[in-house]
Design a protein around this motif. Structure first.
Motif, PDB file in Angstrom:
ATOM      1  N   ALA A  60       0.827  -1.221   0.000  1.00 28.81           N
ATOM      2  CA  ALA A  60       0.000   0.000   0.000  1.00 28.81           C
ATOM      3  C   ALA A  60       0.852   1.259   0.000  1.00 28.81           C
ATOM      4  CB  ALA A  60      -0.935   0.008   1.217  1.00 28.81           C
ATOM      5  N   VAL A  61       2.133   1.158   0.258  1.00 28.55           N
ATOM      6  CA  VAL A  61       3.029   2.328   0.321  1.00 28.55           C
ATOM      7  C   VAL A  61       4.176   2.082  -0.638  1.00 28.55           C
ATOM      8  CG1 VAL A  61       4.565   3.674   1.783  1.00 28.55           C
ATOM      9  CG2 VAL A  61       2.398   2.842   2.701  1.00 28.55           C
ATOM     10  N   SER A  62       4.479   3.133  -1.380  1.00 28.78           N
ATOM     11  CA  SER A  62       5.572   3.010  -2.347  1.00 28.78           C
ATOM     12  C   SER A  62       6.921   3.089  -1.646  1.00 28.78           C
ATOM     13  CB  SER A  62       5.448   4.131  -3.401  1.00 28.78           C
ATOM     14  OG  SER A  62       5.642   5.395  -2.784  1.00 28.78           O
ATOM     15  N   GLY A  63       7.931   2.688  -2.373  1.00 28.35           N
ATOM     16  CA  GLY A  63       9.283   2.743  -1.818  1.00 28.35           C
ATOM     17  C   GLY A  63       9.736   4.156  -1.537  1.00 28.35           C
ATOM     18  N   ASP A  64       9.319   5.099  -2.396  1.00 33.71           N
ATOM     19  CA  ASP A  64       9.735   6.495  -2.163  1.00 33.71           C
ATOM     20  C   ASP A  64       9.161   7.042  -0.857  1.00 33.71           C
ATOM     21  OD1 ASP A  64      11.110   6.460  -4.520  1.00 33.71           O
ATOM     22  OD2 ASP A  64       9.492   7.369  -5.716  1.00 33.71           O
ATOM     23  N   GLU A  65       7.903   6.690  -0.559  1.00 32.74           N
ATOM     24  CA  GLU A  65       7.296   7.172   0.678  1.00 32.74           C
ATOM     25  C   GLU A  65       8.006   6.567   1.900  1.00 32.74           C
ATOM     26  OE1 GLU A  65       3.170   6.307   0.573  1.00 32.74           O
ATOM     27  OE2 GLU A  65       2.701   7.906  -0.853  1.00 32.74           O
ATOM     28  N   LEU A  66       8.378   5.292   1.763  1.00 30.82           N
ATOM     29  CA  LEU A  66       9.082   4.650   2.875  1.00 30.82           C
ATOM     30  C   LEU A  66      10.462   5.281   3.091  1.00 30.82           C
ATOM     31  CD1 LEU A  66       9.067   2.416   4.990  1.00 30.82           C
ATOM     32  CD2 LEU A  66      10.039   0.867   3.255  1.00 30.82           C
ATOM     33  N   THR A  67      11.125   5.570   1.970  1.00 29.20           N
ATOM     34  CA  THR A  67      12.442   6.212   2.084  1.00 29.20           C
ATOM     35  C   THR A  67      12.314   7.600   2.696  1.00 29.20           C
ATOM     36  OG1 THR A  67      13.238   4.987   0.154  1.00 29.20           O
ATOM     37  CG2 THR A  67      14.449   6.974   0.789  1.00 29.20           C
ATOM     38  N   ALA A  68      11.302   8.359   2.304  1.00 26.18           N
ATOM     39  CA  ALA A  68      11.107   9.711   2.848  1.00 26.18           C
ATOM     40  C   ALA A  68      10.826   9.652   4.346  1.00 26.18           C
ATOM     41  CB  ALA A  68       9.959  10.400   2.106  1.00 26.18           C
ATOM     42  N   ALA A  69      10.034   8.683   4.771  1.00 32.31           N
ATOM     43  CA  ALA A  69       9.742   8.545   6.203  1.00 32.31           C
ATOM     44  C   ALA A  69      10.983   8.168   6.988  1.00 32.31           C
ATOM     45  CB  ALA A  69       8.648   7.506   6.402  1.00 32.31           C
ATOM     46  N   SER A  70      11.787   7.285   6.375  1.00 30.46           N
ATOM     47  CA  SER A  70      13.037   6.889   7.044  1.00 30.46           C
ATOM     48  C   SER A  70      13.994   8.070   7.166  1.00 30.46           C
ATOM     49  CB  SER A  70      13.691   5.745   6.271  1.00 30.46           C
ATOM     50  OG  SER A  70      14.924   5.387   6.869  1.00 30.46           O
ATOM     51  N   ASN A  71      14.104   8.881   6.110  1.00 30.66           N
ATOM     52  CA  ASN A  71      14.979  10.057   6.156  1.00 30.66           C
ATOM     53  C   ASN A  71      14.479  11.093   7.180  1.00 30.66           C
ATOM     54  OD1 ASN A  71      16.633   8.982   4.180  1.00 30.66           O
ATOM     55  ND2 ASN A  71      15.561  10.005   2.481  1.00 30.66           N
ATOM     56  N   ALA A  72      13.178  11.239   7.266  1.00 31.96           N
ATOM     57  CA  ALA A  72      12.624  12.191   8.224  1.00 31.96           C
ATOM     58  C   ALA A  72      12.952  11.762   9.656  1.00 31.96           C
ATOM     59  CB  ALA A  72      11.115  12.305   8.032  1.00 31.96           C
ATOM     60  N   PHE A  73      12.853  10.445   9.896  1.00 34.08           N
ATOM     61  CA  PHE A  73      13.198   9.945  11.239  1.00 34.08           C
ATOM     62  C   PHE A  73      14.681  10.145  11.524  1.00 34.08           C
ATOM     63  CE2 PHE A  73      14.725   6.361  13.831  1.00 34.08           C
ATOM     64  CZ  PHE A  73      14.082   6.677  15.030  1.00 34.08           C
TER      65      PHE A  73
END
Length: 358
Positions: A163-176
């Motif tokens: 349900a979530v793209s890789g780009d969204e996961l990467t952005a969330a990881s970078n934000a953390f």
């Protein structure tokens, strides 16, 4: 022929009147001689009795002088003399103003020191405020870390179902990661800020304390522009004059505390065998004569003779040595009431008589 025969012949050869006169003169000479011997014996007996009963119990010297612990008046700060309200021979009391120095430089230095103190207090308050600001930032960074961690965990769960793209996961990881790094940076900044203010407050901060000490030193220098009498006494050797520029330690005058004078009696070394502290002393001052009697107490014996402490000590190890009887100063404390009744001056001659027996 016997002496009696000779006298008889002489008497026969002289008239009766001449013989009587000769015999009378002989008897007179004999009586005078006997009288003289009796007088000598009486004087010797009297002197011997006086010595054993009185003289051996005292030592006396007229090599004694009044002294006092002089108070030297010197400035503790450099400056120009503005006023000297005292004169030589004037009696001053403890705390009385002796000399006033120019205050202008000290007043300017005080204004500068107070400004530095105020500036230091503001800098320290600003540093304490900065610490609170960084602590608030840490709380904000911690909230960011919590928020980004929750967002990252949610996206990681959704990523398993696609349900979530890789780009969204990467952005969330970078934000953390960015939030965590910002939190670490804020904590390091707090540590740096605490080094300057931790363990103290504004009042006791080293920078403020140093500025306050500098201000207090200037206040002390300002107070020292007014020179006061450290002891009560009479002014002597006054050299300070208005307009004179004086350095630290310059001699301005002396104060002689006449209420605290003592006597240094210089006894011959042979007289000191039985002298010790606490013995009673009777003294007379030449200025008053025998009518005024002072009473004192032996305070101590000097550490050395005058020859030992002279500018050029005697060199007794030379071949041309001649023995000279030395004198040792004996310090005698005087009765304060007697000194107040009949004041003494430093340097006056005294006669001191120490009672050797209690």
């Amino acid at each position: 022929m016997t002496d009696a025969d000779n006298k008889a012949n002489d008497s026969a050869a002289l008239p009766d009147s001449d013989a009587d006169a000769t015999l009378a003169r002989r008897r007179t000479r004999k009586r005078l001689m006997v009288g003289f011997l009796l007088v000598v014996a009486a004087v010797g007996a009297g002197w011997t009795s006086w010595w054993y009963l009185v003289g051996s119990h005292y030592v006396e010297t007229d090599n004694a002088y009044v002294e006092a612990s002089l108070v030297h008046v010197t400035p503790l700060v450099e400056g120009t003399v503005m006023d000297v309200p005292v004169n030589d021979t004037q009696l001053v009391r403890k705390g009385e103003v002796l000399v006033t120095l120019d205050k202008a430089d000290a007043e300017l230095a005080l204004a500068n020191a107070e400004a530095r103190l105020a500036s230091a207090e503001r800098r320290v308050r600003q540093a304490f405020a900065a610490v609170e600001t960084v602590r608030a930032q840490i709380k904000a960074r911690e909230a960011d870390v919590t928020r980004t961690k929750v967002d990252l965990d949610r996206r990681q769960k959704l990523a398993k179902s696609g349900a979530v793209s890789g780009d969204e996961l990467t952005a969330a990881s970078n934000a953390f990661a960015n939030a965590t790094a910002a939190l670490d940076a804020a904590k390091r900044q707090l540590e740096a800020e605490l080094v300057y203010v931790e363990g103290t407050d504004v009042e006791h901060h080293p920078e403020v304390a140093a500025a306050r000490a500098a201000r207090d030193q200037v206040l002390l220098d300002l107070d020292r522009t007014i020179i006061r009498a450290a002891e009560s006494g009479v002014i002597a050797r006054l050299t300070a004059q208005p307009g004179q520029h004086v350095a630290v330690g310059a001699a301005l005058m002396q104060i002689v505390p006449l209420s605290d004078v003592y006597v240094n009696a210089n006894f011959k070394e042979a007289q000191l065998e039985r002298v010790h502290t606490g013995q009673k002393v009777t003294l007379w001052a030449d200025i008053y004569g025998d009518e005024v009697v002072y009473h004192g107490t032996v305070e101590g014996l000097g550490a050395g003779t005058g020859a030992a402490f002279s500018l050029i000590p005697a060199q007794n190890a030379t071949g041309n040595w001649i023995k000279v009887v030395q004198r040792l100063p004996v310090r005698i404390a005087l009765d304060a009431a007697e000194v107040a009744s009949h004041p003494l001056r430093v340097g006056l001659s005294m006669t001191a008589k120490i009672q050797l027996d209690d």
